[in-house]
Motif scaffolding. Structure first.
Motif, mmCIF file in Angstrom:
data_model
loop_
_atom_site.group_PDB
_atom_site.id
_atom_site.type_symbol
_atom_site.label_atom_id
_atom_site.label_comp_id
_atom_site.label_asym_id
_atom_site.label_seq_id
_atom_site.Cartn_x
_atom_site.Cartn_y
_atom_site.Cartn_z
ATOM 1 N N LEU A 1 -4.913 -10.685 0.819
ATOM 2 C CA LEU A 1 -6.241 -10.607 1.513
ATOM 3 C C LEU A 1 -6.268 -12.015 2.612
ATOM 4 C CD1 LEU A 1 -8.593 -9.243 -1.631
ATOM 5 C CD2 LEU A 1 -8.299 -8.433 0.674
ATOM 6 N N PRO A 2 -7.520 -11.873 3.430
ATOM 7 C CA PRO A 2 -7.641 -13.427 3.767
ATOM 8 C C PRO A 2 -7.991 -14.256 2.952
ATOM 9 C CG PRO A 2 -8.189 -11.744 5.113
ATOM 10 C CD PRO A 2 -8.371 -11.339 4.356
ATOM 11 N N ARG A 3 -8.431 -14.697 2.796
ATOM 12 C CA ARG A 3 -9.124 -15.955 1.554
ATOM 13 C C ARG A 3 -8.577 -15.581 -0.075
ATOM 14 N NH1 ARG A 3 -11.518 -19.423 4.702
ATOM 15 N NH2 ARG A 3 -13.370 -18.619 5.962
ATOM 16 N N GLY A 4 -8.382 -13.911 -0.384
ATOM 17 C CA GLY A 4 -8.646 -13.890 -1.620
ATOM 18 C C GLY A 4 -9.586 -13.987 -2.977
ATOM 19 N N TYR A 5 -9.509 -13.074 -3.352
ATOM 20 C CA TYR A 5 -10.535 -13.057 -4.902
ATOM 21 C C TYR A 5 -9.909 -13.724 -6.022
ATOM 22 C CZ TYR A 5 -12.659 -11.134 -9.100
ATOM 23 O OH TYR A 5 -13.409 -10.636 -9.979
ATOM 24 N N VAL A 6 -11.173 -15.150 -6.214
ATOM 25 C CA VAL A 6 -10.776 -15.865 -7.059
ATOM 26 C C VAL A 6 -11.413 -14.616 -8.425
ATOM 27 C CG1 VAL A 6 -11.400 -18.343 -7.945
ATOM 28 C CG2 VAL A 6 -10.418 -17.594 -5.085
ATOM 29 N N ASP A 7 -10.785 -15.464 -9.651
ATOM 30 C CA ASP A 7 -11.381 -14.120 -11.094
ATOM 31 C C ASP A 7 -12.040 -15.173 -11.589
ATOM 32 O OD1 ASP A 7 -8.737 -16.228 -11.750
ATOM 33 O OD2 ASP A 7 -7.967 -14.422 -11.492
ATOM 34 N N ALA B 1 -15.517 -12.253 4.328
ATOM 35 C CA ALA B 1 -13.941 -12.070 4.878
ATOM 36 C C ALA B 1 -12.928 -11.075 4.343
ATOM 37 C CB ALA B 1 -12.793 -12.647 5.099
ATOM 38 N N ASP B 2 -13.345 -10.963 3.313
ATOM 39 C CA ASP B 2 -12.416 -9.750 2.466
ATOM 40 C C ASP B 2 -12.419 -8.923 2.719
ATOM 41 O OD1 ASP B 2 -10.037 -11.647 2.074
ATOM 42 O OD2 ASP B 2 -10.576 -12.862 0.616
ATOM 43 N N GLN C 1 -12.819 -3.332 4.470
ATOM 44 C CA GLN C 1 -13.247 -2.587 4.895
ATOM 45 C C GLN C 1 -12.201 -2.237 6.274
ATOM 46 O OE1 GLN C 1 -16.895 -4.381 5.686
ATOM 47 N NE2 GLN C 1 -17.990 -2.853 3.941
ATOM 48 N N ASP C 2 -11.950 -2.757 6.725
ATOM 49 C CA ASP C 2 -11.695 -2.611 8.619
ATOM 50 C C ASP C 2 -10.420 -1.245 8.144
ATOM 51 O OD1 ASP C 2 -10.889 -2.708 10.855
ATOM 52 O OD2 ASP C 2 -9.199 -3.973 10.569
ATOM 53 N N LEU C 3 -9.631 -1.776 7.440
ATOM 54 C CA LEU C 3 -7.919 -1.130 6.540
ATOM 55 C C LEU C 3 -8.733 -0.152 6.430
ATOM 56 C CD1 LEU C 3 -4.907 -1.860 5.675
ATOM 57 C CD2 LEU C 3 -5.699 -2.591 3.832
ATOM 58 N N TYR C 4 -9.416 -0.198 5.246
ATOM 59 C CA TYR C 4 -9.664 1.366 4.820
ATOM 60 C C TYR C 4 -10.366 2.154 6.078
ATOM 61 C CZ TYR C 4 -12.759 5.427 2.855
ATOM 62 O OH TYR C 4 -12.789 6.978 2.789
ATOM 63 N N ARG C 5 -10.915 2.043 7.240
ATOM 64 C CA ARG C 5 -11.398 3.318 8.504
ATOM 65 C C ARG C 5 -10.599 3.488 9.078
ATOM 66 N NH1 ARG C 5 -15.109 0.084 9.230
ATOM 67 N NH2 ARG C 5 -14.236 -1.715 10.008
ATOM 68 N N ARG C 6 -9.160 2.203 9.226
ATOM 69 C CA ARG C 6 -7.732 2.499 9.896
ATOM 70 C C ARG C 6 -6.854 3.713 8.963
ATOM 71 N NH1 ARG C 6 -4.555 -2.179 11.847
ATOM 72 N NH2 ARG C 6 -5.674 -3.067 10.222
ATOM 73 N N VAL C 7 -7.126 3.384 7.941
ATOM 74 C CA VAL C 7 -5.760 3.916 7.915
ATOM 75 C C VAL C 7 -6.955 5.383 7.237
ATOM 76 C CG1 VAL C 7 -4.622 4.530 5.059
ATOM 77 C CG2 VAL C 7 -4.650 2.514 6.635
#
Length: 111
Positions: A1-7, A71-72, A77-83
């Motif tokens: 992920l570009p920024r990353g999920y912060v738990d 951004a993530d 969403q873009d990755l899902y759409r492309r794949v």
């Protein structure tokens, strides 16, 4: 992920796995009342079904996807759409260490 999920403990999670979507992954969320009241929520439900790993998290659920940086969310969403839509077998990725770009094959098993 570009920024990353912060738990909730402040841990940063940037690497994960997304599997290929099934028809049910796209159909089942349409019955959810959150989608009926807000169609934009559809992508949150779909991504929560197909993102199988994210860093050291035990599970990825709607709460996880809801709390991604914008951004993530756009990246996933873009990755899902492309794949899933284009049937792309290869993606261009960039190494976070050296910034070298290269092609990787997308596994048909979703790995």
């Amino acid at each position: 992920l570009p920024r990353g999920y912060v738990d909730t403990n402040g841990g940063l999670h940037r690497h994960g796995k997304m599997r290929l979507a099934t028809a049910m992954d796209e159909i089942a969320p349409l019955r959810d009342p959150r989608v009926k009241s807000n169609p934009a929520y559809l992508s949150v439900l779909i991504l929560s079904r197909v993102v199988t790993e994210l860093g050291e998290l035990g599970e990825v659920n709607t709460h996880t996807i809801e709390n991604l940086f914008a951004a993530d969310l756009a990246y996933l969403q873009d990755l899902y759409r492309r794949v899933n839509s284009d049937g792309a077998a290869e993606l261009t990725v960039t190494c976070p260490e050296c910034s070298h770009s290269f092609q990787v094959e997308v596994s048909q098993a979703g790995g």
